[in-house]
Every structure is written in structure tokens, then in C-alpha cells.
Design an enzyme around this catalytic site. Structure first.
Site, mmCIF file in Angstrom:
data_model
loop_
_atom_site.group_PDB
_atom_site.id
_atom_site.type_symbol
_atom_site.label_atom_id
_atom_site.label_comp_id
_atom_site.label_asym_id
_atom_site.label_seq_id
_atom_site.Cartn_x
_atom_site.Cartn_y
_atom_site.Cartn_z
ATOM 1 N N ALA A 73 0.834 -1.206 0.000
ATOM 2 C CA ALA A 73 0.000 0.000 0.000
ATOM 3 C C ALA A 73 0.866 1.252 0.000
ATOM 4 C CB ALA A 73 -0.933 0.000 1.211
ATOM 5 N N TYR A 74 1.943 1.234 0.767
ATOM 6 C CA TYR A 74 2.847 2.392 0.811
ATOM 7 C C TYR A 74 3.468 2.620 -0.560
ATOM 8 C CZ TYR A 74 6.526 5.512 2.524
ATOM 9 O OH TYR A 74 7.342 6.589 2.733
ATOM 10 N N ALA A 75 3.936 1.547 -1.196
ATOM 11 C CA ALA A 75 4.535 1.678 -2.526
ATOM 12 C C ALA A 75 3.520 2.216 -3.526
ATOM 13 C CB ALA A 75 5.079 0.325 -2.989
#
Length: 257
Positions: free
Chosen positions: A161-163
């Protein structure tokens, strides 16, 4: 020379909003903008969370304001914009730094974690850009600096999700630059490498991962929050007026390796 530096890099009379300003990268960038002459609106999840930043700014005789905002709540984002205008009458600089990270193998990554990261890191960044952009379009000028990441370029491990969110931040930066450059608004991003912050604390406790990451950084060490000061002031200043849609790496050489 001093007059040139003040004209090109000085921020006297400017008003800057910095989100995620309670500590780490956000606090360092808020202080740097204030030291360059700007009035600083330090935004945290609650006003009291930026108390230490406000204390530092006031000790340096920097005009400042503490505001609270849930980055995932559009109404609260709009309130920050309106409160800033009520206090200072304009918005010259927006530093979109607030964010979160969740770590888990992709096949175990929950919907709740995915939605929280995307809502804060991507939706919140766009909404802050949009609301600040409305005012900047009226003014005919403005600087927006979104905080991207090395993972705007690569996929990382156990942070899907961060990427995805940081890849989106890079694309939002470019999209808004295309739309707003002709209106005197520069939209750029800073992509920090591996920095010593709360977000990387657990990663730095993993001796194997810490050693392997450090070995890949050409300068041989992780960044300190103050290492973002120069890039932030530059992208906020007149000196960067011809830069738009750029993702500036501050990574100790990681991406060059």
C-alpha cells in the site's frame, strides 16, 4: 552575494503549511522554512502534537500556528486551509509530508490497512493539493512540495500500500504540474531515501536488513531529517521557479547505484 541569496532563496513574507510537522522530516522542514523567513503553519493529527515544533519555532522568533488535521478527512483538510487564510491571508507554500506505513506480506495485507494507507498517503495529499491550489490559482503563484519516496520508483518489500501510494504521489505531482505551471504554481516532490525517523525504527532494529540497506547507500549512512532542509527551501523559493513536475531524490546516492 548575500543580496542574491536572499532574493533567490529567502522566504521572507511567505506563508508555508507543513503537514506531519510534529517530528522527524516534517519538523525539520518546518524549521528550515521558518529559518529562511517564512511564517509556518505546523499541522499534526492534533494541535498539541506539534507543540515541540511550535516551541522551537517560537524560540527562533518565527511566526507560526499549530493546527490539527486528520489527513484522511476532507473537511478537516479544508479547515486547515481556511484557518491558515484567516490567520495569514494567503498560502505560498504547501509541504505535503503527513503519511503512514503498514508492513505485512502482500498475501496477508488487510483491506483496513490498505485503505488507511491509501486514504492518508494518496487521497489526503491530493485533497491538500486541491484545496491549497484553489487559493494559489487566485493568487497566481504558489509552491507545492509533495513528499514522495524511493518507493515511487521501486516496489519495496511487504509495503504494497505504501509503494502504491507513493507511486501515486509522484503521478499527482506531475499531473498538477501540467495543469498549474502556466498559472505560476510550481508542483514538485522530494523523494527521501532511507532516513532515521520513527517510520523506519523497526526496520533499523532488524540488524540484517539495516546492514544490507546501509551497504547499498553510496555515502554509507542513513539520512538525518535536517538533510532535507536545503531541498525544501530550494523548492519553496524563487530559485526553483523553472522547476515543475520534478521528483527530487535525496537518498545518499541510492538510486544511482
Amino acid at each position: 552575494m548575500q543580496e542574491y541569496l536572499n532574493t533567490q532563496f529567502g522566504l521572507a513574507g511567505k506563508v508555508a503549511i507543513v503537514t506531519g510537522a510534529s517530528r522527524g522530516l516534517g519538523q525539520a522542514m518546518a524549521i528550515a522554512l521558518g529559518e529562511a523567513g517564512a511564517s509556518v503553519v505546523a499541522v499534526g493529527s492534533k494541535p498539541e502534537n506539534v507543540a515541540s515544533t511550535i516551541e522551537i519555532l517560537k524560540a527562533k522568533n518565527i511566526s507560526c500556528l499549530a493546527l490539527g488535521c486528520d489527513q484522511g478527512d476532507g473537511e478537516q483538510i479544508n479547515a486547515v486551509i481556511q484557518d491558515t487564510l484567516a490567520a495569514f491571508g494567503k498560502i505560498d507554500i504547501l509541504v505535503n509530508n503527513a503519511g503512514t506505513i503498514k508492513r505485512s506480506p502482500a498475501h496477508e495485507f488487510s483491506d483496513d490497512d490498505w485503505n488507511e494507507v491509501i486514504n492518508i498517503n494518496l487521497n489526503g495529499v491530493f485533497k491538500f493539493c486541491r484545496e491549497a491550489g484553489k487559493q494559489m490559482l487566485k493568487q497566481g503563484s504558489g509552491k507545492i512540495i509533495n513528499i514522495a519516496s524511493l518507493l515511487s520508483f521501486s516496489g519495496g518489500i511487504t509495503v504494497p500500500a505504501y509503494a502504491a501510494s507513493k507511486g501515486g504521489v509522484a503521478q499527482i505531482t506531475k499531473a498538477l504540474a501540467n495543469e498549474w505551471a502556466s498559472s505560476g504554481i510550481q508542483v514538485n516532490a522530494i523523494a527521501p531515501g532511507y532516513f532515521e525517523t520513527d517510520n523506519t525504527f523497526n526496520l533499523r532494529q532488524d540488524e540484517e536488513r539495516f546492514s544490507s540497506i546501509t551497504a547499498r547507500i553510496p555515502c554509507g549512512e542513513w539520512g538525518k531529517p535536517e538533510d532535507l532542509a536545503g531541498a525544501t527551501v530550494f523548492l519553496s523559493s524563487k530559485a526553483s521557479n523553472y522547476m515543475n513536475g520534478h521528483i527530487m531524490l535525496v537518498d545518499g546516492g541510492w538510486m544511482a547505484r
